[in-house]
Write an enzyme that holds these catalytic residues in place. Structure first.
Site, PDB file in Angstrom:
ATOM      1  N   LYS A  44       2.581   5.294  -4.424  1.00  0.00           N
ATOM      2  CA  LYS A  44       1.425   4.393  -4.185  1.00  0.00           C
ATOM      3  C   LYS A  44       1.054   3.727  -5.624  1.00  0.00           C
ATOM      4  CE  LYS A  44      -2.453   2.759  -2.457  1.00  0.00           C
ATOM      5  NZ  LYS A  44      -2.277   1.438  -1.801  1.00  0.00           N
ATOM      6  N   GLY A  71      -7.029  -1.002  -0.139  1.00  0.00           N
ATOM      7  CA  GLY A  71      -7.802  -1.608  -1.479  1.00  0.00           C
ATOM      8  C   GLY A  71      -7.581  -0.587  -2.698  1.00  0.00           C
ATOM      9  N   CYS A 132      -1.048  -7.256  -4.744  1.00  0.00           N
ATOM     10  CA  CYS A 132      -1.742  -6.324  -3.775  1.00  0.00           C
ATOM     11  C   CYS A 132      -2.544  -7.529  -3.192  1.00  0.00           C
ATOM     12  CB  CYS A 132      -2.688  -5.316  -4.344  1.00  0.00           C
ATOM     13  SG  CYS A 132      -3.645  -4.565  -3.237  1.00  0.00           S
ATOM     14  N   ASN A 196       5.705  -8.080  -0.831  1.00  0.00           N
ATOM     15  CA  ASN A 196       4.591  -7.230  -0.688  1.00  0.00           C
ATOM     16  C   ASN A 196       4.186  -7.658   0.952  1.00  0.00           C
ATOM     17  OD1 ASN A 196       2.043  -5.878  -0.785  1.00  0.00           O
ATOM     18  ND2 ASN A 196       2.079  -5.861  -2.981  1.00  0.00           N
ATOM     19  N   GLY A 275       9.195   0.834   4.321  1.00  0.00           N
ATOM     20  CA  GLY A 275       7.824   1.015   4.213  1.00  0.00           C
ATOM     21  C   GLY A 275       7.438   1.425   5.641  1.00  0.00           C
TER      22      GLY A 275
HETATM   23  O1  RRO Z   1      -3.824  -0.847  -1.531  1.00  0.00           O
HETATM   24  C1  RRO Z   1      -3.497  -1.678  -0.608  1.00  0.00           C
HETATM   25  O2  RRO Z   1      -4.618  -2.247  -0.241  1.00  0.00           O
HETATM   26  C2  RRO Z   1      -2.407  -2.453  -0.989  1.00  0.00           C
HETATM   27  C3  RRO Z   1      -1.834  -2.648  -1.930  1.00  0.00           C
HETATM   28 BR1  RRO Z   1      -2.189  -1.959  -3.602  1.00  0.00          BR
HETATM   29  C4  RRO Z   1      -0.421  -3.515  -1.963  1.00  0.00           C
HETATM   30  O3  RRO Z   1       0.054  -3.761  -2.832  1.00  0.00           O
HETATM   31  N1  RRO Z   1      -0.307  -4.107  -0.713  1.00  0.00           N
HETATM   32  C5  RRO Z   1      -0.675  -3.805   0.477  1.00  0.00           C
HETATM   33  O4  RRO Z   1      -0.484  -4.163   1.456  1.00  0.00           O
HETATM   34  N2  RRO Z   1      -1.885  -3.016   0.325  1.00  0.00           N
END
Ligand code: RRO
Length: 315
Positions: A44, A71, A132, A196, A275
């Site tokens: 993560k 987030g 993100c 992503n 994923g």
């Molecule tokens: O943590 C998230 O909300 C998140 C991240 Br860092 C990301 O790179 N992609 C995503 O779908 N959620």
């Protein structure tokens, strides 16, 4: 079939990886599958300081896939190193640490903490998450800003020792993904992870309000596979034509079966991350690898590398 892959000079025995965020930091999924047998386990995204993340609900299932607005929830890099990286090191996993930050210098400090930690030998690469979608006001999505993306990769590169590859994770939500790929490769990225999640909203038709407290979230799952294949296709095409520097592409987006993985490979991906599929089937990252190897063998190839980008060839 020779399924080994090379990412910036690091040889991995298998092309299969988890996708960042979808298997936390490994402990839960390791009860079902041996994560040391993967090409790499991708963590993560970790930030400098602890983050509680967005309000809940922050995950929703839609008929088209999963929507998340986590987030960047996490313990911060120091706790990550002492608890999670220490454990991954102890079991002998090859780890790709996904890093994030609010500023370019924060990315660099996270990278420095990891590469200088006593568990750094477990780290096969850094995945620099500049994409993100769940950051307040979208102002910090470096992947949508060429200058910002360049600065993040430049500062992180100053922290990584020779021999440790740095892979940039890109967003599909940009006008020209080839431009962003070019910028991060110029800044020294050794590879690209694409893609992503793509920003979406789902409305609860009983309450007539968004499902997620944050309203917007990142869409993942089979619905985004054509988007992933498109992004890989465009960037691999630009590499093949010499418009941008050639570098390995780690493909991710809606892969559930070996045929899905083969599609991404034929478009130009060297390695594959799984994923969302792992939420329902923790064995998916392994199973897809077994299926992919069979499909490659069935088509008469002896090396996975010979299939990478093959769909671009003239016939
Ligand atoms: O943590 C998230 O909300 C998140 C991240 Br860092 C990301 O790179 N992609 C995503 O779908 N959620």
């Amino acid at each position: 079939v020779d399924m080994s892959v090379d990412i910036g000079g690091v040889r991995l025995p298998s092309p299969m990886m988890t996708a960042s965020g979808c298997a936390a930091n490994g402990r839960e999924i390791h009860r079902f599958i041996d994560i040391t047998a993967l090409g790499a386990f991708v963590t993560k995204s970790v930030k400098l300081d602890p983050v509680s993340g967005r309000g809940t609900p922050r995950m929703a299932e839609t008929p088209s896939g999963m929507l998340n607005s986590i987030g960047l929830q996490g313990p911060g890099v120091r706790a990550f190193v002492e608890k999670d990286l220490a454990w991954l090191h102890s079991i002998g996993a090859r780890v790709i640490v996904s890093i994030a930050g609010n500023t370019a210098s924060e990315f660099a400090r996270v990278a420095r903490t990891i590469v200088r930690s006593r568990y750094a030998s477990a780290v096969a690469a850094l995945e620099v998450n500049i994409s993100c979608p769940n950051v307040a006001n979208r102002g910090l999505v470096f992947a949508c800003d060429p200058a910002g993306a360049h600065k993040v990769l430049t500062l992180v590169r100053e922290e990584v020792p020779r021999g440790l590859p740095m892979v940039a994770k890109l967003s599909p939500d940009v006008t020209d993904i080839v431009e962003i790929a070019d910028v991060v490769l110029r800044a020294g990225a050794h590879g690209l992870t694409m893609i992503n999640t793509t920003l979406g909203v789902a409305i609860d038709t009983d309450r007539l309000r968004p499902h997620l407290v944050a309203a917007t979230g990142g869409l993942s799952g089979p619905a985004i596979r054509p988007t992933a294949v498109r992004a890989i296709w465009q960037v691999a095409g630009a590499m093949r034509e010499g418009r941008i520097r050639a570098a390995p592409i780690v493909g991710v987006g809606g892969v559930r079966h070996g045929t899905d993985a083969l599609e991404l490979v034929a478009a130009g991906a060297t390695a594959i991350q799984v994923g969302t599929a792992a939420f329902n089937d923790p064995s998916a990252p392994h199973r897809v690898g077994v299926e992919l190897e069979q499909l490659v063998a069935d088509r008469g190839f002896e090396r996975l590398a010979d299939v990478v980008g093959i769909a671009h060839e003239r016939f």
